[in-house]
Design a protein around this motif. Structure first.
Motif, PDB file in Angstrom:
ATOM      1  N   GLN A  80       0.801  -1.223   0.000  1.00 48.43           N
ATOM      2  CA  GLN A  80       0.000   0.000   0.000  1.00 48.43           C
ATOM      3  C   GLN A  80       0.836   1.277   0.000  1.00 48.43           C
ATOM      4  O   GLN A  80       0.294   2.380  -0.082  1.00 48.43           O
ATOM      5  CB  GLN A  80      -0.957   0.002   1.193  1.00 48.43           C
ATOM      6  N   SER A  81       2.139   1.159   0.149  1.00 48.64           N
ATOM      7  CA  SER A  81       3.068   2.305   0.065  1.00 48.64           C
ATOM      8  C   SER A  81       2.799   3.393   1.095  1.00 48.64           C
ATOM      9  O   SER A  81       3.020   4.581   0.836  1.00 48.64           O
ATOM     10  CB  SER A  81       3.045   2.919  -1.343  1.00 48.64           C
ATOM     11  N   VAL A  82       2.315   3.011   2.278  1.00 49.07           N
ATOM     12  CA  VAL A  82       2.093   3.980   3.352  1.00 49.07           C
ATOM     13  C   VAL A  82       2.486   3.365   4.689  1.00 49.07           C
ATOM     14  O   VAL A  82       2.417   2.149   4.872  1.00 49.07           O
ATOM     15  CB  VAL A  82       0.622   4.453   3.434  1.00 49.07           C
ATOM     16  N   SER A  83       2.891   4.196   5.623  1.00 52.87           N
ATOM     17  CA  SER A  83       3.121   3.796   7.009  1.00 52.87           C
ATOM     18  C   SER A  83       3.259   5.069   7.841  1.00 52.87           C
ATOM     19  O   SER A  83       3.461   6.159   7.285  1.00 52.87           O
ATOM     20  CB  SER A  83       4.364   2.911   7.159  1.00 52.87           C
ATOM     21  N   ILE A  84       3.142   4.926   9.150  1.00 54.31           N
ATOM     22  CA  ILE A  84       3.347   6.074  10.029  1.00 54.31           C
ATOM     23  C   ILE A  84       4.168   5.638  11.240  1.00 54.31           C
ATOM     24  O   ILE A  84       4.351   4.452  11.504  1.00 54.31           O
ATOM     25  CB  ILE A  84       2.031   6.718  10.505  1.00 54.31           C
ATOM     26  N   ALA A  85       4.630   6.637  11.985  1.00 54.29           N
ATOM     27  CA  ALA A  85       5.316   6.402  13.255  1.00 54.29           C
ATOM     28  C   ALA A  85       4.974   7.545  14.198  1.00 54.29           C
ATOM     29  O   ALA A  85       4.836   8.697  13.764  1.00 54.29           O
ATOM     30  CB  ALA A  85       6.826   6.312  13.062  1.00 54.29           C
ATOM     31  N   VAL A  86       4.820   7.230  15.464  1.00 50.31           N
ATOM     32  CA  VAL A  86       4.616   8.248  16.494  1.00 50.31           C
ATOM     33  C   VAL A  86       5.934   8.427  17.235  1.00 50.31           C
ATOM     34  O   VAL A  86       6.505   7.461  17.744  1.00 50.31           O
ATOM     35  CB  VAL A  86       3.496   7.847  17.474  1.00 50.31           C
ATOM     36  N   LEU A  87       6.416   9.653  17.287  1.00 58.64           N
ATOM     37  CA  LEU A  87       7.692   9.977  17.924  1.00 58.64           C
ATOM     38  C   LEU A  87       7.418  10.758  19.200  1.00 58.64           C
ATOM     39  O   LEU A  87       6.747  11.796  19.167  1.00 58.64           O
ATOM     40  CB  LEU A  87       8.567  10.814  16.983  1.00 58.64           C
ATOM     41  N   GLN A  88       7.944  10.276  20.326  1.00 58.04           N
ATOM     42  CA  GLN A  88       7.733  10.928  21.617  1.00 58.04           C
ATOM     43  C   GLN A  88       9.085  11.310  22.223  1.00 58.04           C
ATOM     44  O   GLN A  88       9.971  10.468  22.375  1.00 58.04           O
ATOM     45  CB  GLN A  88       6.976   9.993  22.561  1.00 58.04           C
ATOM     46  N   PHE A  89       9.221  12.595  22.549  1.00 60.68           N
ATOM     47  CA  PHE A  89      10.479  13.144  23.049  1.00 60.68           C
ATOM     48  C   PHE A  89      10.278  13.763  24.424  1.00 60.68           C
ATOM     49  O   PHE A  89       9.599  14.795  24.545  1.00 60.68           O
ATOM     50  CB  PHE A  89      10.991  14.254  22.120  1.00 60.68           C
ATOM     51  N   PRO A  90      10.867  13.201  25.482  1.00 60.22           N
ATOM     52  CA  PRO A  90      10.896  13.943  26.748  1.00 60.22           C
ATOM     53  C   PRO A  90      11.816  15.142  26.594  1.00 60.22           C
ATOM     54  O   PRO A  90      12.512  15.283  25.579  1.00 60.22           O
ATOM     55  CB  PRO A  90      11.478  12.922  27.733  1.00 60.22           C
ATOM     56  N   SER A  91      11.821  16.030  27.550  1.00 61.92           N
ATOM     57  CA  SER A  91      12.722  17.175  27.501  1.00 61.92           C
ATOM     58  C   SER A  91      14.155  16.690  27.337  1.00 61.92           C
ATOM     59  O   SER A  91      14.621  15.833  28.084  1.00 61.92           O
ATOM     60  CB  SER A  91      12.594  18.002  28.784  1.00 61.92           C
ATOM     61  N   GLY A  92      14.851  17.201  26.333  1.00 59.41           N
ATOM     62  CA  GLY A  92      16.218  16.779  26.060  1.00 59.41           C
ATOM     63  C   GLY A  92      16.323  15.535  25.201  1.00 59.41           C
ATOM     64  O   GLY A  92      17.429  15.100  24.861  1.00 59.41           O
ATOM     65  N   GLY A  93      15.181  14.960  24.814  1.00 57.08           N
ATOM     66  CA  GLY A  93      15.196  13.739  24.014  1.00 57.08           C
ATOM     67  C   GLY A  93      15.613  14.017  22.578  1.00 57.08           C
ATOM     68  O   GLY A  93      15.257  15.038  21.994  1.00 57.08           O
ATOM     69  N   VAL A  94      16.357  13.081  21.993  1.00 57.07           N
ATOM     70  CA  VAL A  94      16.863  13.263  20.628  1.00 57.07           C
ATOM     71  C   VAL A  94      16.654  11.990  19.818  1.00 57.07           C
ATOM     72  O   VAL A  94      16.803  10.881  20.325  1.00 57.07           O
ATOM     73  CB  VAL A  94      18.360  13.651  20.635  1.00 57.07           C
TER      74      VAL A  94
END
Length: 208
Positions: A80-94
């Motif tokens: 289907q040529s699609v995907s997603i990701a959820v990115l979660q960053f605490p303070s200072g997260g890289v």
């Protein structure tokens, strides 16, 4: 609480539409409506449903965390040529410098602020500070990063859309320093000594 859930639902819906916008022919075209599981005799709506992101916005991880919905986690995306990701960053997260060899990435910030950027093939840096509601495109295959520079202990959350069911991720620090390349080669490449290279490798080693 209800308004917060609604806000995230709207943002997620917009990110899904963004996924279709960024989709390109990175994956092979299929000659059927979809790819059913091997040896399956029947497929229903459950196959096309992914619930792996339920409750994710109520969590605050102590370190940077990525939760993917690619064809590995959601097999119905195959073809289907699609995907997603959820990115979660605490303070200072890289999210360290990395690339996606099979797709561009369209990032949509839904909480907090992020420092983002990518480097093109002429070694020029394109960077930006994003606020809630902003989007940023990372071109296919180019090295890029995200960083939550907030010093007030505020979390940042983003949804990334990809034009591939399996965009792939090559983490530059991990791929360079944890895959067995000889210390002497790395020392010459980075114009330093082997002791420095060894210290970097120790810092990147998986924690027990």
């Amino acid at each position: 609480m209800a308004s917060a859930l609604l806000k995230y639902s709207v943002f997620t819906l917009l990110a899904v539409f963004a996924t279709f916008w960024v989709a390109k022919a990175s994956d092979p075209n299929i000659l059927s409506d979809f790819i059913a599981p091997a040896n399956s005799t029947s497929v229903d709506g459950n196959y096309f449903t992914f619930n792996g992101l339920r409750g994710i916005f109520s969590q605050t991880p102590p370190n940077f965390k990525v939760t993917k919905a690619s064809m590995v986690e959601f097999p119905a995306l195959n073809g289907q040529s699609v995907s997603i990701a959820v990115l979660q960053f605490p303070s200072g997260g890289v999210n360290p410098p990395h690339t996606h060899p099979r797709s561009a990435e369209l990032l949509f910030l839904v909480q907090g602020s992020l420092e983002v950027g990518f480097i093109d093939t002429t070694n020029k840096l394109y960077n930006q500070t994003l606020q809630v509601g902003d989007m940023f495109i990372f071109p296919k295959g180019l090295v890029h990063f995200q960083y939550n520079a907030d010093q007030a202990n505020r979390t940042a959350t983003a949804i990334s859309a990809f034009g591939s069911a399996n965009a792939g991720t090559i983490s530059i620090p991990a791929n360079v320093f944890t895959t067995g390349i000889d210390d002497a080669i790395l020392a010459k490449a980075f114009k330093t000594d082997t002791a420095t290279i060894q210290n970097i490798k120790v810092g990147l080693a998986p924690k027990a």
